[in-house]
Enzyme design. Structure first.
Site, PDB file in Angstrom:
ATOM      1  N   TYR A  84     -16.010 -48.856   9.074  1.00  0.00           N
ATOM      2  CA  TYR A  84     -16.665 -48.444  10.321  1.00  0.00           C
ATOM      3  C   TYR A  84     -16.161 -47.107  10.857  1.00  0.00           C
ATOM      4  O   TYR A  84     -16.971 -46.289  11.311  1.00  0.00           O
ATOM      5  CB  TYR A  84     -16.582 -49.557  11.370  1.00  0.00           C
ATOM      6  CG  TYR A  84     -17.654 -50.590  11.147  1.00  0.00           C
ATOM      7  CD1 TYR A  84     -18.908 -50.436  11.706  1.00  0.00           C
ATOM      8  CD2 TYR A  84     -17.424 -51.695  10.346  1.00  0.00           C
ATOM      9  CE1 TYR A  84     -19.915 -51.374  11.484  1.00  0.00           C
ATOM     10  CE2 TYR A  84     -18.416 -52.635  10.113  1.00  0.00           C
ATOM     11  CZ  TYR A  84     -19.659 -52.467  10.684  1.00  0.00           C
ATOM     12  OH  TYR A  84     -20.655 -53.372  10.454  1.00  0.00           O
ATOM     13  N   GLU A 140     -20.182 -60.026  11.542  1.00  0.00           N
ATOM     14  CA  GLU A 140     -20.040 -60.116  10.085  1.00  0.00           C
ATOM     15  C   GLU A 140     -18.926 -61.086   9.711  1.00  0.00           C
ATOM     16  O   GLU A 140     -19.061 -61.842   8.741  1.00  0.00           O
ATOM     17  CB  GLU A 140     -19.826 -58.718   9.501  1.00  0.00           C
ATOM     18  CG  GLU A 140     -21.104 -57.892   9.597  1.00  0.00           C
ATOM     19  CD  GLU A 140     -20.898 -56.393   9.546  1.00  0.00           C
ATOM     20  OE1 GLU A 140     -19.832 -55.921   9.096  1.00  0.00           O
ATOM     21  OE2 GLU A 140     -21.826 -55.670   9.986  1.00  0.00           O
TER      22      GLU A 140
END
Length: 153
Positions: free
Chosen positions: A95, A137
């Site tokens: 990320y 997730e």
């Protein structure tokens, strides 16, 4: 979670993101693949070549900017993206790579409109959204593991 000032600034960028979104996301992928070629294999390169992946991401970024104060409106989009991230094995460590690439692309494409204030707001907004994805997730991975354990009982 996100300051009101950040919400106001990010929402104010929605029109320019609607207009320049695909240019920004196309540039983001160029930066990301140049600086981190190891992650190319997680991407459908034909979707990069035909522009469909940058277009989808541009729509998602615009939607986030427009709905940052109403995240429940983005739930189905978050779900779809989170499941795709699990399918392609996106990790929490990736990320920051995406965020850094996206923010640099915004600076490159928007030029002077990418003020320090705008970039600070988008940094905060991106970090908050990345945490939403990482959390969702994780839940998906845990759910899959439980299902696999039940199958093996």
């Amino acid at each position: 979670m996100i300051s009101q000032q950040t919400i106001d600034i990010v929402k104010s960028t929605a029109p320019v993101l609607k207009k320049n979104g695909q240019q920004i996301t196309t540039r983001m992928y160029e930066i990301m693949f140049q600086n981190h070629p190891e992650i190319r294999e997680q991407f459908n390169m034909s979707a990069q070549a035909n522009g469909s992946q940058p277009a989808k991401l541009a729509t998602a970024v615009y939607s986030y900017a427009a709905q940052i104060d109403n995240l429940s409106a983005l739930k189905s989009m978050v779900e779809k993206i989170a499941y795709r991230h699990v399918q392609t094995r996106v990790t929490p460590e990736q990320y920051p790579i995406v965020g850094e690439s996206l923010l640099q692309a915004m600076k490159d494409v928007l030029g002077e409109a990418a003020t320090e204030e705008v970039m600070a707001a988008w940094t905060e907004a991106y970090q908050a959204l990345s945490q939403v994805f990482i959390h969702r997730e994780d839940e998906i991975y845990i759910s899959k593991e439980r299902k696999q354990q039940l199958v093996h009982l």
